[in-house]
Design an enzyme around this catalytic site. Sequence first.
Site, mmCIF file in Angstrom:
data_model
loop_
_atom_site.group_PDB
_atom_site.id
_atom_site.type_symbol
_atom_site.label_atom_id
_atom_site.label_comp_id
_atom_site.label_asym_id
_atom_site.label_seq_id
_atom_site.Cartn_x
_atom_site.Cartn_y
_atom_site.Cartn_z
ATOM 1 N N HIS A 177 -1.723 -5.108 -4.122
ATOM 2 C CA HIS A 177 -0.824 -5.654 -3.102
ATOM 3 C C HIS A 177 0.472 -4.826 -3.059
ATOM 4 O O HIS A 177 1.569 -5.327 -3.330
ATOM 5 C CB HIS A 177 -0.517 -7.106 -3.463
ATOM 6 C CG HIS A 177 -0.021 -7.950 -2.339
ATOM 7 N ND1 HIS A 177 1.006 -7.562 -1.495
ATOM 8 C CD2 HIS A 177 -0.400 -9.182 -1.913
ATOM 9 C CE1 HIS A 177 1.233 -8.520 -0.623
ATOM 10 N NE2 HIS A 177 0.397 -9.517 -0.852
ATOM 11 N N GLU A 224 -1.986 -2.346 1.559
ATOM 12 C CA GLU A 224 -2.733 -2.808 0.403
ATOM 13 C C GLU A 224 -4.179 -2.303 0.432
ATOM 14 O O GLU A 224 -4.954 -2.693 1.300
ATOM 15 C CB GLU A 224 -2.740 -4.335 0.363
ATOM 16 C CG GLU A 224 -1.356 -4.957 0.533
ATOM 17 C CD GLU A 224 -1.412 -6.441 0.821
ATOM 18 O OE1 GLU A 224 -2.392 -7.093 0.390
ATOM 19 O OE2 GLU A 224 -0.486 -6.958 1.485
#
Length: 317
Positions: free
Chosen positions: A196, A293
């Site tokens: 992330h 991401e």
Amino acid sequence: MVTLSSLTWSVSPSLISPNKSRRVNRYSAGMSFASIGGTKENPCLGVKVAEGQGNLPKVILTSSHGSEAELYLFGGCVTSWKVANKDLLFVRPDAVFNGQKPISGGIPHCFPQFGPGAIQQHGFARNMNWSVVNSENVEGNLTITLELKDGPYSRSMWDYAFQALYKVTLDKKTLSTELRVTNTDQKPFSFTTALHTYFSASVSGASVRGFKGCKTLNKDPDPKNPIEGKEERDIVTFPGFVDCIYLDAPNELQLDNGLGDIISIKNTNWTDTVLWNPHLTMEASYKDFVCVENAKIGQVRLEPEQSWTAVQHLGVA
């Protein structure tokens, strides 16, 4: 080449309770940090162990080229990547460093679940302590490997034995990560995962190139009912709230962070990419970052003793 095969950390596994509501801060100010050759640091290795925010131990990597990276053992989270003293990653000002909540920023792990699902949001890997298993210095370029294994906390929500190895390599202008997940159980399991990654950015000037032609799952306006589509733009920008999955994304993208940097985002075996910026739902900081991401949205199924590996390679011009 200098090899560091044993960093000794004084962290008791009993500090991790399967009951989140009863967990305490996993570290105390008086704990012993890593020892490298009997000392807290060895400058010739370029590896320094320090007390980070909230008394959490962090590892600082400094290459002979002057680049630097920091990573916390809690969550196995890279929180800083500096080239020419400029940090290309972003940690949110509301990030909590208490050993109980995930660190919001840098490169958090999502494993064994990306997003919502049967267990807690984004899984448990970002809520657990990783351990250092190896470190190398090859001509001034540093590699450190972290390990995560199942324990009572993970077993309480995902009842499988596993090993995750996370190798972080710092070069002059690059930061590479390799995630290797191995099924050490006697039964198969499946998982989804992602990195992330938060990049420092000026959101009004930031853009990503390379998505044209990809199938999209757009979570704006309804995250629970993403709209299928196809990306027609050569350059994708962040004009407002953005939460979009790009399926079968290319293995190289280019991020213009709006701050004067062009960052290449290359990958092997991360088949999908997610773009995210919370816009006004995070009014205090949304203008200062974008998330690009690398992800594996589809289930990865591993039989006993099988492994899955994915690599992310970040580079700045």
